[in-house]
Design a protein around this motif. Structure first.
Motif, PDB file in Angstrom:
ATOM      1  N   SER A 290       0.833  -1.203   0.000  1.00 51.38           N
ATOM      2  CA  SER A 290       0.000   0.000   0.000  1.00 51.38           C
ATOM      3  C   SER A 290       0.869   1.255   0.000  1.00 51.38           C
ATOM      4  CB  SER A 290      -0.895   0.005   1.254  1.00 51.38           C
ATOM      5  OG  SER A 290      -0.108   0.172   2.428  1.00 51.38           O
TER       6      SER A 290
ATOM      7  N   GLY B 151       1.125   4.766   2.277  1.00 49.48           N
ATOM      8  CA  GLY B 151       0.719   5.572   3.415  1.00 49.48           C
ATOM      9  C   GLY B 151       1.199   6.994   3.172  1.00 49.48           C
TER      10      GLY B 151
ATOM     11  N   ASP C  42       4.527   0.508   1.845  1.00 48.63           N
ATOM     12  CA  ASP C  42       4.678  -0.480   2.915  1.00 48.63           C
ATOM     13  C   ASP C  42       3.436  -1.357   2.955  1.00 48.63           C
ATOM     14  OD1 ASP C  42       5.929  -1.836   4.973  1.00 48.63           O
ATOM     15  OD2 ASP C  42       6.291  -0.050   6.182  1.00 48.63           O
TER      16      ASP C  42
ATOM     17  N   ASP D  81      -0.038  -2.817   4.152  1.00 50.31           N
ATOM     18  CA  ASP D  81      -1.196  -2.070   4.650  1.00 50.31           C
ATOM     19  C   ASP D  81      -1.297  -2.116   6.173  1.00 50.31           C
ATOM     20  OD1 ASP D  81      -1.912  -4.790   4.661  1.00 50.31           O
ATOM     21  OD2 ASP D  81      -3.918  -4.460   3.830  1.00 50.31           O
TER      22      ASP D  81
ATOM     23  N   ASN E 132       1.347   0.433   7.491  1.00 52.67           N
ATOM     24  CA  ASN E 132       0.943   1.818   7.253  1.00 52.67           C
ATOM     25  C   ASN E 132      -0.219   2.212   8.165  1.00 52.67           C
ATOM     26  OD1 ASN E 132       2.544   3.309   5.431  1.00 52.67           O
ATOM     27  ND2 ASN E 132       1.799   2.088   3.705  1.00 52.67           N
ATOM     28  N   ALA E 133      -1.132   1.285   8.413  1.00 58.04           N
ATOM     29  CA  ALA E 133      -2.298   1.609   9.234  1.00 58.04           C
ATOM     30  C   ALA E 133      -1.925   1.978  10.663  1.00 58.04           C
ATOM     31  CB  ALA E 133      -3.274   0.440   9.241  1.00 58.04           C
TER      32      ALA E 133
ATOM     33  N   TRP F 154      -2.307  10.583   8.966  1.00 55.43           N
ATOM     34  CA  TRP F 154      -1.795   9.513   8.119  1.00 55.43           C
ATOM     35  C   TRP F 154      -2.944   8.678   7.556  1.00 55.43           C
ATOM     36  CZ3 TRP F 154       3.097   9.288   6.543  1.00 55.43           C
ATOM     37  CH2 TRP F 154       3.567   8.130   5.920  1.00 55.43           C
ATOM     38  N   LYS F 155      -2.930   8.462   6.253  1.00 57.71           N
ATOM     39  CA  LYS F 155      -3.933   7.630   5.598  1.00 57.71           C
ATOM     40  C   LYS F 155      -3.252   6.548   4.769  1.00 57.71           C
ATOM     41  CE  LYS F 155      -7.685  11.031   5.379  1.00 57.71           C
ATOM     42  NZ  LYS F 155      -8.648  11.720   4.493  1.00 57.71           N
ATOM     43  N   THR F 156      -3.978   5.467   4.519  1.00 58.87           N
ATOM     44  CA  THR F 156      -3.449   4.326   3.786  1.00 58.87           C
ATOM     45  C   THR F 156      -4.305   4.049   2.562  1.00 58.87           C
ATOM     46  OG1 THR F 156      -2.626   3.342   5.841  1.00 58.87           O
ATOM     47  CG2 THR F 156      -2.845   1.875   3.945  1.00 58.87           C
TER      48      THR F 156
END
Length: 377
Positions: free
Chosen positions: A168, A170, A260, A262, A265-266, A275-277
């Motif tokens: 994903s 991030g 990275d 998911d 990143n989450a 921060w969004k994924t």
């Protein structure tokens, strides 16, 4: 290999399709392999070699220590997992060695510390590094072996997938627009902003980033060259950051856009509330990390107890709590032992997913070794 995955919400109601997916440590020499019952723990290939779970626990407690390596506490909920092991087996001290090193450096640590009490007992590795280093592994099949898909385990138990996810992006949503395609990252909005988690010739997450770039640029996993070319173009555009990604670099803003897994990143919403994924539409890339026991483990019974612990229902659900997809998820869903609420909370995944076969991973690793450094210099 192309496979279709059900949505995370469908996983809560039916059996799910599962995807495949030089440091020096001080210490003294000497390894005891026999348990109190006379079992040679270093050659045990299943619980039956010890007798019962109680016998394995007794052998591990007699050793009194377990050396784990490359397990950051904020990675896939490993902090809670390690703490539960310590709580469950208080007679075994857990030594958390070099949490932030790569898969390749785990093997280097085993080589450097061969024959020492400070060698790692167990590994947590990306598939490419696992395939390249099977001589370092001792075969072992946990009690839940039959519930692990055949495609996700070496047949003798030299290495076994444990948890996985989707590659994903991030990003800090307060500074950057949401990228809708991988090509957006080449634009001026992302100047000096995009990082990957490690070196793809050594780290599984970085390897997967190149795999994602390959399939998102109309390539196939038979040839990672389109992914290498994408990162070369990203570098030429001035958008590639050559900084190792850590919790600290996310919190400080040093790495504001990151390739990275998911589930990793989450977790960074704890470091940056903005921060969004994003998992890109189209073809997605999934992968699993793998457990292996060091053939030269200084605490071989404790190493095998750790494996039994990790593949239990309780710990598989702890990986799920960390946003990762546990390898026994399909069997646990069918049995009703999966945490349905956590499974439903997983991010949306692409309908079509690719996962490298062993042959593809090996070929990609060789190509990256030849081409990567020149592509991003």
């Amino acid at each position: 290999m192309r496979i279709t995955l059900p949505s995370a919400r469908r996983l809560t109601t039916a059996a799910a399709a599962v995807t495949l997916a030089g440091l020096v440590l001080a210490g003294c020499s000497g390894t005891a392999t026999e348990s109190g019952s006379g079992v040679d723990a270093a050659t045990a290939t299943s619980l039956a070699d010890f007798g019962t779970m109680e016998d394995l626990v007794a052998a591990a407690e007699a050793e009194g220590q377990l050396n784990v390596i490359a397990l950051p506490r904020d990675w896939a909920n490993y902090g809670e997992i390690i703490d539960l092991f310590i709580e469950t087996y208080p007679g075994i001290a857990v030594n958390e060695l070099s949490p932030d090193i790569s898969s390749a450096e785990e093997i280097q640590a085993a080589e450097t510390n061969e024959g020492l009490d400070t060698a790692p007992d167990v590994f947590d590795l990306g598939l490419t590094v696992a395939l390249q280093n099977t001589d370092w592994f001792a075969p072992y099949q946990v009690q839940t072996w039959d519930e692990i898909p055949d495609a996700l385990k070496e047949p003798s138990g030299l290495f076994v997938a444990d948890y996985g996810g989707y590659m994903s992006i991030g990003y800090d949503s307060s500074l950057y627009p949401e990228p809708e395609t991988i090509q957006d990252l080449l634009g001026s909005d992302f100047t000096s902003a995009v990082a990957i988690n490690g070196d793809p010739t050594q780290a599984g997450a970085a390897f997967a980033a190149v795999g994602l770039a390959t399939v998102q640029n109309d390539g196939t996993l038979d040839d990672f060259q389109p992914g290498i070319d994408f990162f070369s173009e990203l570098n030429a555009a001035g958008n590639l950051l050559k900084v190792d990604v850590t919790t600290a670099t996310i919190a400080s803003g040093e790495t504001p856009v990151v390739f990275d897994w998911d589930y990793l990143n989450a977790t960074h919403t704890a470091d940056n509330p903005n921060w969004k994924t994003v998992v890109f539409p189209g073809v997605g890339y999934a992968g699993y990390y793998n457990q292996a026991i060091n053939i030269d483990a200084p605490h071989p019974a404790a190493a095998r107890l750790w494996q039994e612990f990790l593949y239990s229902d309780e710990v598989q659900n702890l990986w799920l709590a960390g946003g990762a997809r546990p390898v026994r998820m399909a069997a646990m869903t069918e049995a009703g032992t999966i945490d349905a609420e956590l499974a439903a909370a997983l991010p949306e995944a692409p309908a079509e997913t690719v996962v490298p076969t062993e042959a593809q991973s090996t070929a990609a690793g060789e190509l990256l070794g030849q081409e990567w450094a020149a592509a991003v210099q």
